[in-house]
Design a protein around this motif. Sequence first.
Motif, PDB file in Angstrom:
ATOM      1  N   ARG A   1       0.836  -1.202   0.000  1.00  0.00           N
ATOM      2  CA  ARG A   1       0.000   0.000   0.000  1.00  0.00           C
ATOM      3  C   ARG A   1       0.873   1.256   0.000  1.00  0.00           C
ATOM      4  O   ARG A   1       0.629   2.190  -0.755  1.00  0.00           O
ATOM      5  CB  ARG A   1      -0.954  -0.006   1.186  1.00  0.00           C
ATOM      6  N   ALA A   2       1.923   1.265   0.831  1.00  0.00           N
ATOM      7  CA  ALA A   2       2.813   2.424   0.897  1.00  0.00           C
ATOM      8  C   ALA A   2       3.536   2.629  -0.432  1.00  0.00           C
ATOM      9  O   ALA A   2       3.698   3.758  -0.889  1.00  0.00           O
ATOM     10  CB  ALA A   2       3.805   2.260   2.039  1.00  0.00           C
ATOM     11  N   GLN A   3       3.960   1.554  -1.065  1.00  0.00           N
ATOM     12  CA  GLN A   3       4.585   1.644  -2.386  1.00  0.00           C
ATOM     13  C   GLN A   3       3.636   2.330  -3.364  1.00  0.00           C
ATOM     14  O   GLN A   3       4.033   3.232  -4.104  1.00  0.00           O
ATOM     15  CB  GLN A   3       4.922   0.235  -2.878  1.00  0.00           C
ATOM     16  N   ASN A   4       2.382   1.937  -3.335  1.00  0.00           N
ATOM     17  CA  ASN A   4       1.391   2.532  -4.233  1.00  0.00           C
ATOM     18  C   ASN A   4       1.119   3.994  -3.896  1.00  0.00           C
ATOM     19  O   ASN A   4       0.910   4.810  -4.792  1.00  0.00           O
ATOM     20  CB  ASN A   4       0.098   1.721  -4.221  1.00  0.00           C
ATOM     21  N   TRP A   5       1.139   4.355  -2.599  1.00  0.00           N
ATOM     22  CA  TRP A   5       0.926   5.756  -2.217  1.00  0.00           C
ATOM     23  C   TRP A   5       2.040   6.630  -2.770  1.00  0.00           C
ATOM     24  O   TRP A   5       1.785   7.710  -3.293  1.00  0.00           O
ATOM     25  CB  TRP A   5       0.882   5.908  -0.701  1.00  0.00           C
ATOM     26  N   VAL A   6       3.277   6.146  -2.655  1.00  0.00           N
ATOM     27  CA  VAL A   6       4.420   6.931  -3.146  1.00  0.00           C
ATOM     28  C   VAL A   6       4.358   7.043  -4.670  1.00  0.00           C
ATOM     29  O   VAL A   6       4.548   8.125  -5.229  1.00  0.00           O
ATOM     30  CB  VAL A   6       5.757   6.314  -2.683  1.00  0.00           C
ATOM     31  N   ARG A   7       4.083   5.944  -5.348  1.00  0.00           N
ATOM     32  CA  ARG A   7       3.968   5.994  -6.814  1.00  0.00           C
ATOM     33  C   ARG A   7       2.856   6.950  -7.247  1.00  0.00           C
ATOM     34  O   ARG A   7       3.018   7.705  -8.212  1.00  0.00           O
ATOM     35  CB  ARG A   7       3.710   4.593  -7.369  1.00  0.00           C
ATOM     36  N   ARG A   8       1.734   6.935  -6.544  1.00  0.00           N
ATOM     37  CA  ARG A   8       0.628   7.841  -6.874  1.00  0.00           C
ATOM     38  C   ARG A   8       1.041   9.299  -6.657  1.00  0.00           C
ATOM     39  O   ARG A   8       0.724  10.172  -7.452  1.00  0.00           O
ATOM     40  CB  ARG A   8      -0.614   7.512  -6.050  1.00  0.00           C
ATOM     41  N   GLU A   9       1.783   9.553  -5.591  1.00  0.00           N
ATOM     42  CA  GLU A   9       2.251  10.915  -5.306  1.00  0.00           C
ATOM     43  C   GLU A   9       3.182  11.401  -6.410  1.00  0.00           C
ATOM     44  O   GLU A   9       3.118  12.558  -6.819  1.00  0.00           O
ATOM     45  CB  GLU A   9       2.944  10.968  -3.938  1.00  0.00           C
ATOM     46  N   ILE A  10       4.050  10.527  -6.905  1.00  0.00           N
ATOM     47  CA  ILE A  10       4.932  10.895  -8.022  1.00  0.00           C
ATOM     48  C   ILE A  10       4.100  11.277  -9.232  1.00  0.00           C
ATOM     49  O   ILE A  10       4.389  12.260  -9.915  1.00  0.00           O
ATOM     50  CB  ILE A  10       5.903   9.737  -8.358  1.00  0.00           C
ATOM     51  N   THR A  11       3.050  10.530  -9.498  1.00  0.00           N
ATOM     52  CA  THR A  11       2.179  10.806 -10.641  1.00  0.00           C
ATOM     53  C   THR A  11       1.383  12.088 -10.455  1.00  0.00           C
ATOM     54  O   THR A  11       1.253  12.884 -11.391  1.00  0.00           O
ATOM     55  CB  THR A  11       1.195   9.630 -10.855  1.00  0.00           C
TER      56      THR A  11
END
Length: 157
Positions: A104-114
């Motif tokens: 979930r944290a990996q996805n949060w960071v990737r979403r923030e980059i986007t």
Amino acid sequence: MRPTVRIEQSGDGMHKVRKHLHDVSVEVGILRGKYKSEGDEPARYVAQVAAQNEYGHGRIPSRPFMRNAMRKNKKDIREGLERVARAETHAKSAKGQMMRLGMRAQNWVRREITDLRTPPNSPMTIARKRSSNPLIDTGRMRQEIQFRVFNKTGQTI
């Protein structure tokens, strides 16, 4: 800077919870030993670019995608750690909960980059990249955001 969890409650079962949270940890980011080499671009360069964007460097303004992602999801992180604590001493259950939290944290960071848009790129950078997204050029940095769960001896589990 590694986020830490401090348990303030006390009670009969809290000793087990404290012990278990110290027995398993999760890291999220561009992880040492997990770099992939692609073409002529050295893999460590991606981590360097990420750090320069996270904290700012020279003419690159700070674009804190890691810190923003963690701050925006504090409640979810707390709830995830509570699920690990409820797994008590069942290592398999706690590992699964930490894996879930890491993903979930990996996805949060990737979403923030986007999603991050400020501060914007300079007009010259936008022209070179043909995009106004400040943290995405090839998508490589976002792709390199990973997680791993490890035990108290530092071994990946």
